[in-house]
Design an enzyme around this catalytic site. Structure first.
Site, PDB file in Angstrom:
ATOM      1  N   GLY A   1       0.815  -1.199   0.000  1.00  0.00           N
ATOM      2  CA  GLY A   1       0.000   0.000   0.000  1.00  0.00           C
ATOM      3  C   GLY A   1       0.853   1.255   0.000  1.00  0.00           C
ATOM      4  N   CYS A   2       0.237   2.377  -0.341  1.00  0.00           N
ATOM      5  CA  CYS A   2       1.001   3.624  -0.492  1.00  0.00           C
ATOM      6  C   CYS A   2       1.522   4.135   0.843  1.00  0.00           C
ATOM      7  CB  CYS A   2       0.153   4.672  -1.201  1.00  0.00           C
ATOM      8  SG  CYS A   2      -1.496   4.929  -0.486  1.00  0.00           S
TER       9      CYS A   2
END
Length: 327
Positions: A134-135
């Site tokens: 995920g970012c």
């Protein structure tokens, strides 16, 4: 060497749309198709104005149509929870294909390589199932991994993302009117990325996400307690040594800002601040583009590694002037 064909599922979302320009200039990859369930027929040039073929369009494709697609690589740029039918269909028809999932569905599956590129190259090389991080989780792990063994308490992470991180589906977190002159906190406990960071870091963390009115980019302010005193110069040295072989990761004595990294495939960490009254406590900042290092460009790094290509093929490196500014 013949070019490897890539199928992009979810080509209209922000992450998929960010992947297309990277793919278009990659010398060893070519597009087999880009799909969108809602926007089939849309020219790719409306998504990427520099797409080389004006006639290429988004196509409609369901998992039961996978067998008809000639692709060595499958990029799943889908909402969380939507990847499993695609993986099952690809497994059934082309089990040797490379699948990279940009969603969260397989980030905790030990059968999938976790695609934190610079930190997990050995597992990614030759893998056929890769879970892209995920970012927020990407930024936090790059910020914390060099000092993981020094941590004595759960780090506190204050994250602010541009509203592209909320996706295209309308919600308060991507509503320009709601965001105007505003900062929206959300998921103050139990955010998926808190679990992801804690799991792969091997240390518990406390994560507080927010969304702001700018479009792209993430800023993470981290506060940690360390087992020994490390001044700012020692921390800079430690981080620069950790990322010596990572051209996309920049370490700076200054506090990095989102505008310095938006639209670029790397990450910046720095601004180490130590309160002399609490010398074991350090606060610092990491910034990245959530759609690039937080999604599309990291996915391309992982594809390159899995296929035995140079890790940065198709990814623009920082210029000499940019590097000089942060030495």
């Amino acid at each position: 060497m013949s070019r490897k064909r890539v199928a992009l599922i979810g080509g209209r979302g922000y992450a998929g749309a960010s992947f297309l320009p990277l793919l278009s200039r990659h010398p060893d990859l070519e597009l087999a198709l880009a799909s969108s369930s809602a926007q089939a027929g849309q020219p790719l040039r409306e998504i990427d104005p520099d797409w080389p073929d004006p006639d290429t369009r988004l196509e409609a494709l369901a998992p039961d149509g996978v067998a008809a697609v000639d692709a060595r690589v499958w990029v799943l740029a889908l909402p969380n929870g939507a990847s499993e039918p695609w993986v099952r269909a690809i497994d059934a028809t082309n089990p040797e294909a490379l699948i990279i999932d940009l969603g969260a569905d397989y980030r905790f599956d030990p059968g999938w390589a976790y695609g934190l590129s610079e930190w997990n190259r050995q597992a990614i090389a030759g893998a056929r199932r890769i879970a892209n991080p995920g970012c927020y989780a990407t930024g936090a792990q790059f910020a914390l991994l060099p000092i993981r063994e020094y941590l004595t308490r759960p780090p506190v992470i204050f994250g602010v993302s541009g509203y592209s991180g909320a996706g295209r589906t309308p919600s308060p977190r991507n509503d320009p009117e709601r965001l105007a002159d505003n900062l929206i906190p959300y998921s103050l406990t139990g955010h998926l990325h808190e679990r992801e960071i804690s799991t792969h870091l091997g240390r518990p963390v406390r994560f507080h996400p927010h969304v702001a009115s700018f479009f792209r980019g993430i800023s993470l302010t981290l506060t940690v307690n360390l087992s020994e005193e490390l001044d700012a110069s020692r921390l800079l040295e430690l981080y620069r040594e950790a990322y010596r072989d990572a051209p996309l990761i920049e370490v700076t004595p200054e506090i990095p800002e989102i505008r310095e990294i938006a639209g670029r495939p790397g990450l910046r960490v720095g601004g180490f601040a130590i309160d002399p009254r609490q010398p074991y406590r350090v606060t610092f900042v990491a910034v990245l583009d959530n759609l690039l290092k937080g999604a599309a460009s990291q996915a391309l790094q992982n594809i390159n590694l899995a296929l035995g290509l140079d890790e940065l093929t198709g990814i623009r490196l920082k210029t000499a002037d940019e590097r000089a500014a942060y030495v």
